[in-house]
Design a protein around this motif. Structure first.
Motif, PDB file in Angstrom:
ATOM      1  N   ARG A  24       6.219   7.905   0.184  1.00 17.88           N
ATOM      2  CA  ARG A  24       7.369   8.856  -0.941  1.00 17.88           C
ATOM      3  C   ARG A  24       8.264   8.794  -0.052  1.00 17.88           C
ATOM      4  NH1 ARG A  24       8.502  14.233  -0.036  1.00 17.88           N
ATOM      5  NH2 ARG A  24      10.764  14.349  -0.776  1.00 17.88           N
ATOM      6  N   LEU A  25       8.671   7.523   0.563  1.00 19.94           N
ATOM      7  CA  LEU A  25      10.063   6.758   0.896  1.00 19.94           C
ATOM      8  C   LEU A  25      10.074   5.789   0.793  1.00 19.94           C
ATOM      9  CD1 LEU A  25      11.407   8.989   3.986  1.00 19.94           C
ATOM     10  CD2 LEU A  25      12.030   9.385   2.017  1.00 19.94           C
ATOM     11  N   PHE A  26       9.266   5.080   1.364  1.00 21.77           N
ATOM     12  CA  PHE A  26       8.941   4.034   1.518  1.00 21.77           C
ATOM     13  C   PHE A  26       7.915   2.987   0.570  1.00 21.77           C
ATOM     14  CE2 PHE A  26       9.995   5.526   5.734  1.00 21.77           C
ATOM     15  CZ  PHE A  26      11.390   5.200   5.248  1.00 21.77           C
ATOM     16  N   PRO A  27       7.653   2.811  -0.650  1.00 22.32           N
ATOM     17  CA  PRO A  27       6.998   2.845  -1.452  1.00 22.32           C
ATOM     18  C   PRO A  27       6.024   1.383  -1.200  1.00 22.32           C
ATOM     19  CG  PRO A  27       8.462   3.076  -2.706  1.00 22.32           C
ATOM     20  CD  PRO A  27       9.000   3.224  -1.198  1.00 22.32           C
ATOM     21  N   GLN A  28       7.329   0.209  -1.083  1.00 22.75           N
ATOM     22  CA  GLN A  28       7.209  -1.054  -0.793  1.00 22.75           C
ATOM     23  C   GLN A  28       7.125  -1.661   0.339  1.00 22.75           C
ATOM     24  OE1 GLN A  28      10.418  -2.985  -2.338  1.00 22.75           O
ATOM     25  NE2 GLN A  28      10.316  -2.260  -4.596  1.00 22.75           N
ATOM     26  N   ASP A  29       6.978  -0.994   1.608  1.00 19.46           N
ATOM     27  CA  ASP A  29       6.885  -1.183   2.633  1.00 19.46           C
ATOM     28  C   ASP A  29       6.439  -0.254   3.439  1.00 19.46           C
ATOM     29  OD1 ASP A  29       9.413  -2.517   1.785  1.00 19.46           O
ATOM     30  OD2 ASP A  29      10.118  -1.720   3.407  1.00 19.46           O
ATOM     31  N   ALA A  30       5.263   0.739   3.277  1.00 21.81           N
ATOM     32  CA  ALA A  30       4.853   1.598   3.743  1.00 21.81           C
ATOM     33  C   ALA A  30       4.259   1.049   5.000  1.00 21.81           C
ATOM     34  CB  ALA A  30       4.468   2.784   2.795  1.00 21.81           C
ATOM     35  N   TRP A  31       4.131   1.968   6.226  1.00 25.09           N
ATOM     36  CA  TRP A  31       2.908   1.470   6.643  1.00 25.09           C
ATOM     37  C   TRP A  31       1.791   1.631   6.498  1.00 25.09           C
ATOM     38  CZ3 TRP A  31       4.455   2.782  11.975  1.00 25.09           C
ATOM     39  CH2 TRP A  31       5.569   2.121  13.310  1.00 25.09           C
ATOM     40  N   PRO A  32       0.733   1.465   6.503  1.00 26.84           N
ATOM     41  CA  PRO A  32      -0.770   1.515   6.739  1.00 26.84           C
ATOM     42  C   PRO A  32      -0.679   2.535   7.632  1.00 26.84           C
ATOM     43  CG  PRO A  32      -0.432  -0.509   7.515  1.00 26.84           C
ATOM     44  CD  PRO A  32       0.617  -0.524   7.069  1.00 26.84           C
ATOM     45  N   GLU A  33      -2.155   3.580   6.851  1.00 30.96           N
ATOM     46  CA  GLU A  33      -2.929   4.716   7.889  1.00 30.96           C
ATOM     47  C   GLU A  33      -2.545   4.760   9.035  1.00 30.96           C
ATOM     48  OE1 GLU A  33      -5.780   9.107   8.138  1.00 30.96           O
ATOM     49  OE2 GLU A  33      -6.218   6.757   6.465  1.00 30.96           O
ATOM     50  N   SER A  34      -3.694   3.294   9.337  1.00 29.66           N
ATOM     51  CA  SER A  34      -3.682   2.833  10.790  1.00 29.66           C
ATOM     52  C   SER A  34      -2.944   2.572  11.433  1.00 29.66           C
ATOM     53  CB  SER A  34      -4.661   1.125  10.243  1.00 29.66           C
ATOM     54  OG  SER A  34      -4.285   0.747  10.030  1.00 29.66           O
TER      55      SER A  34
END
Length: 174
Positions: A24-34
Motif C-alpha cells: 500500500r505504501l510502496f507500490p513501486q518498490d515493495a519488498w516481496p514476501e520472501s
C-alpha cells in the motif's frame, strides 16, 4: 488525536499484514514476501548476540497494524532496512518512536553509526530523519526501480545524543 501504540518484535505471524501495508505504501518498490521471511530468519528476541537483524511492529490498542521498522546491525554499522507508518497513524509520533527504538537498539548492540537510504522524492521521511539527527552523505543516482535517486543519510551514535533504552521505547505510549 494521539493514539496508544503497542510495539513488539515482528514475527512470521505479522508478515501478511506487514506485506499488505508495504504494498500500500510502496507500490513501486515493495519488498516481496520472501524478503520479510529472510530478514526474520536473521533475528532473535534480542538476546542472541549473533543476530544481525531486529524488526518490530506497532499496533493500535485495537490490534490493527500501524507501522513497522527493521534494522541490520553488523558492527560497527547499523542500517535502517525499512520503516513504515500507515497513513491513518501518521502525524502521531509513531515514525519518530519507531526510529528512536531502532537507534536505541543499534546503540545497545554497539553500533557507531546508523545509515539509511530514502527516496529523494520523499520529503516527509527526509524531514523525520533530519529531525532525528541524520544528515545526507551521498546520493545514489537512479537507485529505485522507477529511476528515482536514493539519498544516503547517516547518524553518528555518540553519548551526547543517547535516547532512552530500547526497552523503554517498546512500552505503550499515549
Amino acid at each position: 488525536m494521539t493514539s496508544t501504540f503497542i510495539v513488539s518484535p515482528m514475527t512470521a505471524l505479522d508478515i501478511a499484514e506487514v506485506l499488505a501495508l508495504e504494498n500500500r505504501l510502496f507500490p513501486q518498490d515493495a519488498w516481496p514476501e520472501s524478503f520479510f521471511y529472510d530478514e526474520l530468519a536473521h533475528t532473535s528476541a534480542g538476546d542472541d548476540p549473533e543476530a544481525t537483524r531486529r524488526y518490530w511492529v506497532a499496533r493500535t490498542a485495537a490490534g490493527e497494524l500501524a507501522g513497522y521498522v527493521g534494522m541490520m546491525c553488523v558492527l560497527p554499522h547499523a542500517d535502517v532496512q525499512t520503516l513504515a507508518v500507515a497513513p491513518e497513524a501518521q502525524g502521531q509520533g509513531l515514525g519518530t518512536r519507531l526510529l528512536n527504538l531502532l537507534i536505541a537498539a543499534a546503540r545497545e548492540q554497539g553500533a557507531e553509526q546508523v545509515l539509511l537510504e530514502v527516496r529523494a522524492d520523499n520529503p516527509g521521511a527526509q524531514a523525520l530523519y533530519l529531525r532525528e539527527g541524520f544528515h545526507p552523505i551521498h546520493t545514489r543516482a537512479r537507485y529505485y526501480p522507477d529511476g528515482q535517486d536514493a539519498l544516503i543519510m547517516q547518524k553518528p551514535l555518540t553519548d551526547l545524543d543517547a535516547p532512552s533504552s530500547a526497552a523503554d521505547l517498546r512500552s505503550p505510549q499515549s
